[in-house]
Design a protein around this motif. Structure first.
Motif, PDB file in Angstrom:
ATOM      1  N   ARG B 236      28.805  32.678  35.352  1.00  0.00           N
ATOM      2  CA  ARG B 236      29.484  31.518  35.439  1.00  0.00           C
ATOM      3  C   ARG B 236      30.671  31.478  34.432  1.00  0.00           C
ATOM      4  N   LEU B 237      30.498  32.126  33.351  1.00  0.00           N
ATOM      5  CA  LEU B 237      31.755  32.416  32.635  1.00  0.00           C
ATOM      6  C   LEU B 237      33.042  33.119  33.333  1.00  0.00           C
ATOM      7  N   ALA B 238      32.576  34.012  34.274  1.00  0.00           N
ATOM      8  CA  ALA B 238      33.492  34.844  34.843  1.00  0.00           C
ATOM      9  C   ALA B 238      34.049  33.932  36.329  1.00  0.00           C
ATOM     10  N   GLY B 239      33.757  32.586  36.448  1.00  0.00           N
ATOM     11  CA  GLY B 239      34.042  31.797  37.571  1.00  0.00           C
ATOM     12  C   GLY B 239      33.302  32.068  38.950  1.00  0.00           C
TER      13      GLY B 239
END
Lengths: 309, 346
Positions: B236-239
């Motif tokens: 999620r952090l990495a898009g």
């Protein structure tokens, strides 16, 4: 009466196409996300964007401490307006475009540069940490990808011997620029993702910075901003279809249908990239941009120049 | 009429949920991403429902109150906990309590009732006052020197200071956390930033309390399950939200090796390992190596106890903030772990 109708038809058509484009982007995005996540594509894909939009209409807009209120309100409007100005120069058929200005490519370049201003302003004016940090890193990337666009678009203008988009479409009769200048479309796609701050180049609104420039935006301002981003992606896709995929040219179907179809193909590819590729690291992207992509863009220009000779 | 129609439509939207992870939950709430009726959002400004998961003693409770007041109206709060007798900060005083494994039904009902106006939106719990006295000190009354510095409204302003290039640029002290994306439970970073480059960093873990836990990892499969939850958070952090949903679904069920391998393949192709290479190196291992280790379903020990907070803080200095977030996430710092408790008991 007719003259007045014509005056209103152009902006209404542009706004309508962009609104439809934004909806299509949201649907495509939901469909790709459902497929990649393994959930399977359901009917909610069609209604989902409308439901989310309705929620943002109902939601209260956020307030922060000492924001630059005027810029905060204007940035999404400026961004949406730029998407519309860009779309206006797209020719829909041999005889019709909203504004077939002689220096269409130059106008498009203005849209790209001012889009950077709008995105930075959106992050800066909330007066909060995360959104400003996102604006900083976006700016670093934005200044790096912007030159690519100028090189590949000028390259496309060379065979047409004109900066006018209708002439650029005509020059692709028989041979599209995507074949004649194979480096152009992929490089332009980088600019499209960057300017719409989308997918692997979503540096301005990334989840790692709590939503970046949107970290403190809710309600209707967020709806306008999200819509404007999707509209910008639509305009870029239409531009890519026009400059590299022969625009309105094609057999059987009328011109506008070809523009729409080709735009959708580019749009689908750009949206899908958002779910398949991780966000780039700013520092590395800037390095790759200057050391690899920019020389490639220059090579693209050289190829076009040599061919013209 | 039209307003009522819009409200009805809004009530059917996937619920934007902001999760504040407290003590005794580990990464369990990450699994909520699997449910299509919810959307886990990264900013409280994007949510209608705040799910406060776990224990919130002392300063962590104050942090929840602050986050609570950032949700836009209509807003509501759910307390998802295994310990209803624990500390109850102001934001949770009137919140509905969910003690079972699945809060999704309650979240959806709360969102619907809020949108349709059947229940009132939560009122603010904190007073809208400046937490620091500052008026009247310094040249412009903001508490600093000249036009800079000071702590107006509790927010430190920038002062100039030397940077790595020998320039004297603004240094801005910031406190980030504890509920940021990629941050382990209870982590707060006290940093000094110049632009987006970290000049100084101190990591602090707020008290997470003790008592019954929401996440009861099976000691046999617990490691793999924890790795998948971690992966959902990292993706999620990495898009890569869609892949994060896939990881969250796998974390809920004991996944077949083939489906884990398929996820690993997609992650490798996404370019995420390349994007993380060279970031946050400690003991010769970068964020990429830590990611790849957890991708491999056959690796028996994906987890390690993790370095000390001081060592992580040292690595953050000189990084831009985005890399700092990746570094923090990549270590999977054991601030609040079920298996850590299991090991302690064994």
């Amino acid at each position: 009466m007719t003259a007045q109708a014509e005056v209103w038809a152009a902006p209404l058509l542009t706004a309508g196409v962009l609104a439809a484009g934004a909806y299509v982007v949201a649907v495509l995005d939901a469909a790709v996300a459902a497929a990649v996540s393994g959930a399977g594509i359901g009917r909610s894909v069609l209604a989902g964007p409308l439901r989310r939009a309705a929620l943002l209409v109902v939601q209260q807009p956020s307030a922060t401490e000492r924001p630059d209120a005027a810029s905060w309100a204007l940035a999404p409007a400026l961004y949406a307006g730029l998407a519309a100005a860009g779309l206006a120069v797209i020719p829909w058929s041999a005889s019709f475009s909203v504004a077939d200005v002689e220096a269409g490519i130059v106008l498009w370049g203005t849209v790209e540069s001012l889009a950077i201003v709008a995105i930075f302003l959106h992050g800066w004016s909330a007066n909060t940490h995360q959104s400003l940090l996102a604006a900083y890193r976006f700016l670093a990337a934005g200044l790096s990808y912007l030159l690519l666009s100028m090189f590949v678009l000028i390259a496309a203008a060379i065979p047409a011997e004109s900066l006018q988009l209708s002439r650029i479409v005509e020059s692709q009769h028989g041979l599209w620029n995507v074949v004649r200048q194979p480096l152009g479309l992929p490089l332009f796609a980088v600019v499209a993702l960057g300017s719409s701050t989308w997918g692997p180049l979503n540096l301005a609104d990334g989840d790692d910075l709590s939503g970046g420039t949107t970290a403190d935006v809710s309600g209707r301002p967020r709806l306008v901003w999200s819509g404007a981003r999707a509209a910008m992606l639509t305009s870029f896709s239409a531009m890519a279809a026009t400059v590299f995929l022969g625009g309105w040219q094609g057999p059987v179907l009328p011109g506008p249908a070809w523009v729409v179809l080709k735009t959708l193909v580019v749009l689908a590819a750009l949206v899908a990239s958002g779910h398949l590729f991780a966000r780039v690291r700013t520092e590395r992207f800037v390095t790759v941009c200057w050391l690899v992509l920019l020389p490639l863009a220059f090579l693209d220009l050289v190829i076009a120049g040599v061919e013209a000779l | 009429m039209a307003v009522a129609a819009v409200r009805r439509l809004a009530a059917t939207a996937p619920v934007p949920v902001f999760v504040a992870r407290g003590g005794g939950t580990g990464l369990l709430p990450v699994e909520l991403a699997f449910d299509a009726r919810l959307r886990l959002v990264v900013s409280p400004r994007h949510a209608t429902v705040l799910v406060a998961a776990g224990r919130f003693p002392g300063p962590l409770g104050v942090a929840v109150d602050r986050v609570h007041d950032q949700l836009p109206a209509p807003r509501g709060t759910l307390w998802w906990t295994a310990d209803v007798d624990g500390d109850r900060p102001a934001a949770l005083r009137d919140a509905s309590v969910v003690t079972d494994a699945d809060p999704v039904g309650s979240v959806v009902a709360l969102h619907r009732d809020l949108c349709l106006g059947r229940i009132r939106s939560d009122a603010a719990v904190l007073a809208d006052d400046p937490p620091n006295r500052f008026e009247g000190r310094g040249d412009h009354g903001q508490g600093g020197e000249g036009m800079m510095g000071g702590v107006p409204w509790g927010r430190p302003m920038a002062m100039t200071g030397d940077d790595r290039d020998g320039l004297a640029l603004d240094r801005l002290p910031v406190v980030l956390g504890p509920f940021l994306p990629g941050f382990p439970n209870g982590l707060r970073v006290h940093a000094v930033l110049q632009g987006d480059v970290v000049q100084e960093a101190k990591l602090e873990v707020l008290d997470l309390g003790s008592g019954p836990r929401l996440d009861r990892l099976d000691p046999a499969a617990g490691g793999a399950q924890h790795d998948l939850r971690w992966l959902a958070e990292a993706l999620r952090l990495a898009g890569l939200g869609a892949l994060a949903v896939r990881a969250a679904r796998l974390a809920r069920a004991a996944p077949a090796p083939a489906s884990r391998a398929a996820l690993a393949r997609l992650v490798r192709r996404s370019g995420l390992p390349a994007a993380w290479s060279g970031v946050g190196v400690i003991d010769g291992e970068d964020a990429r190596a830590r990611l790849v280790r957890r991708l491999d379903p056959s690796a028996p020990e994906g987890r390690s106890p993790g370095p000390s907070l001081e060592r992580v803080a040292e690595v953050l200095v000189g990084q831009d903030w985005s890399d700092a977030v990746v570094t923090i996430c990549s270590f999977d710092l054991p601030t609040d772990r079920a298996e850590a408790v299991i090991e302690a008991q064994a």
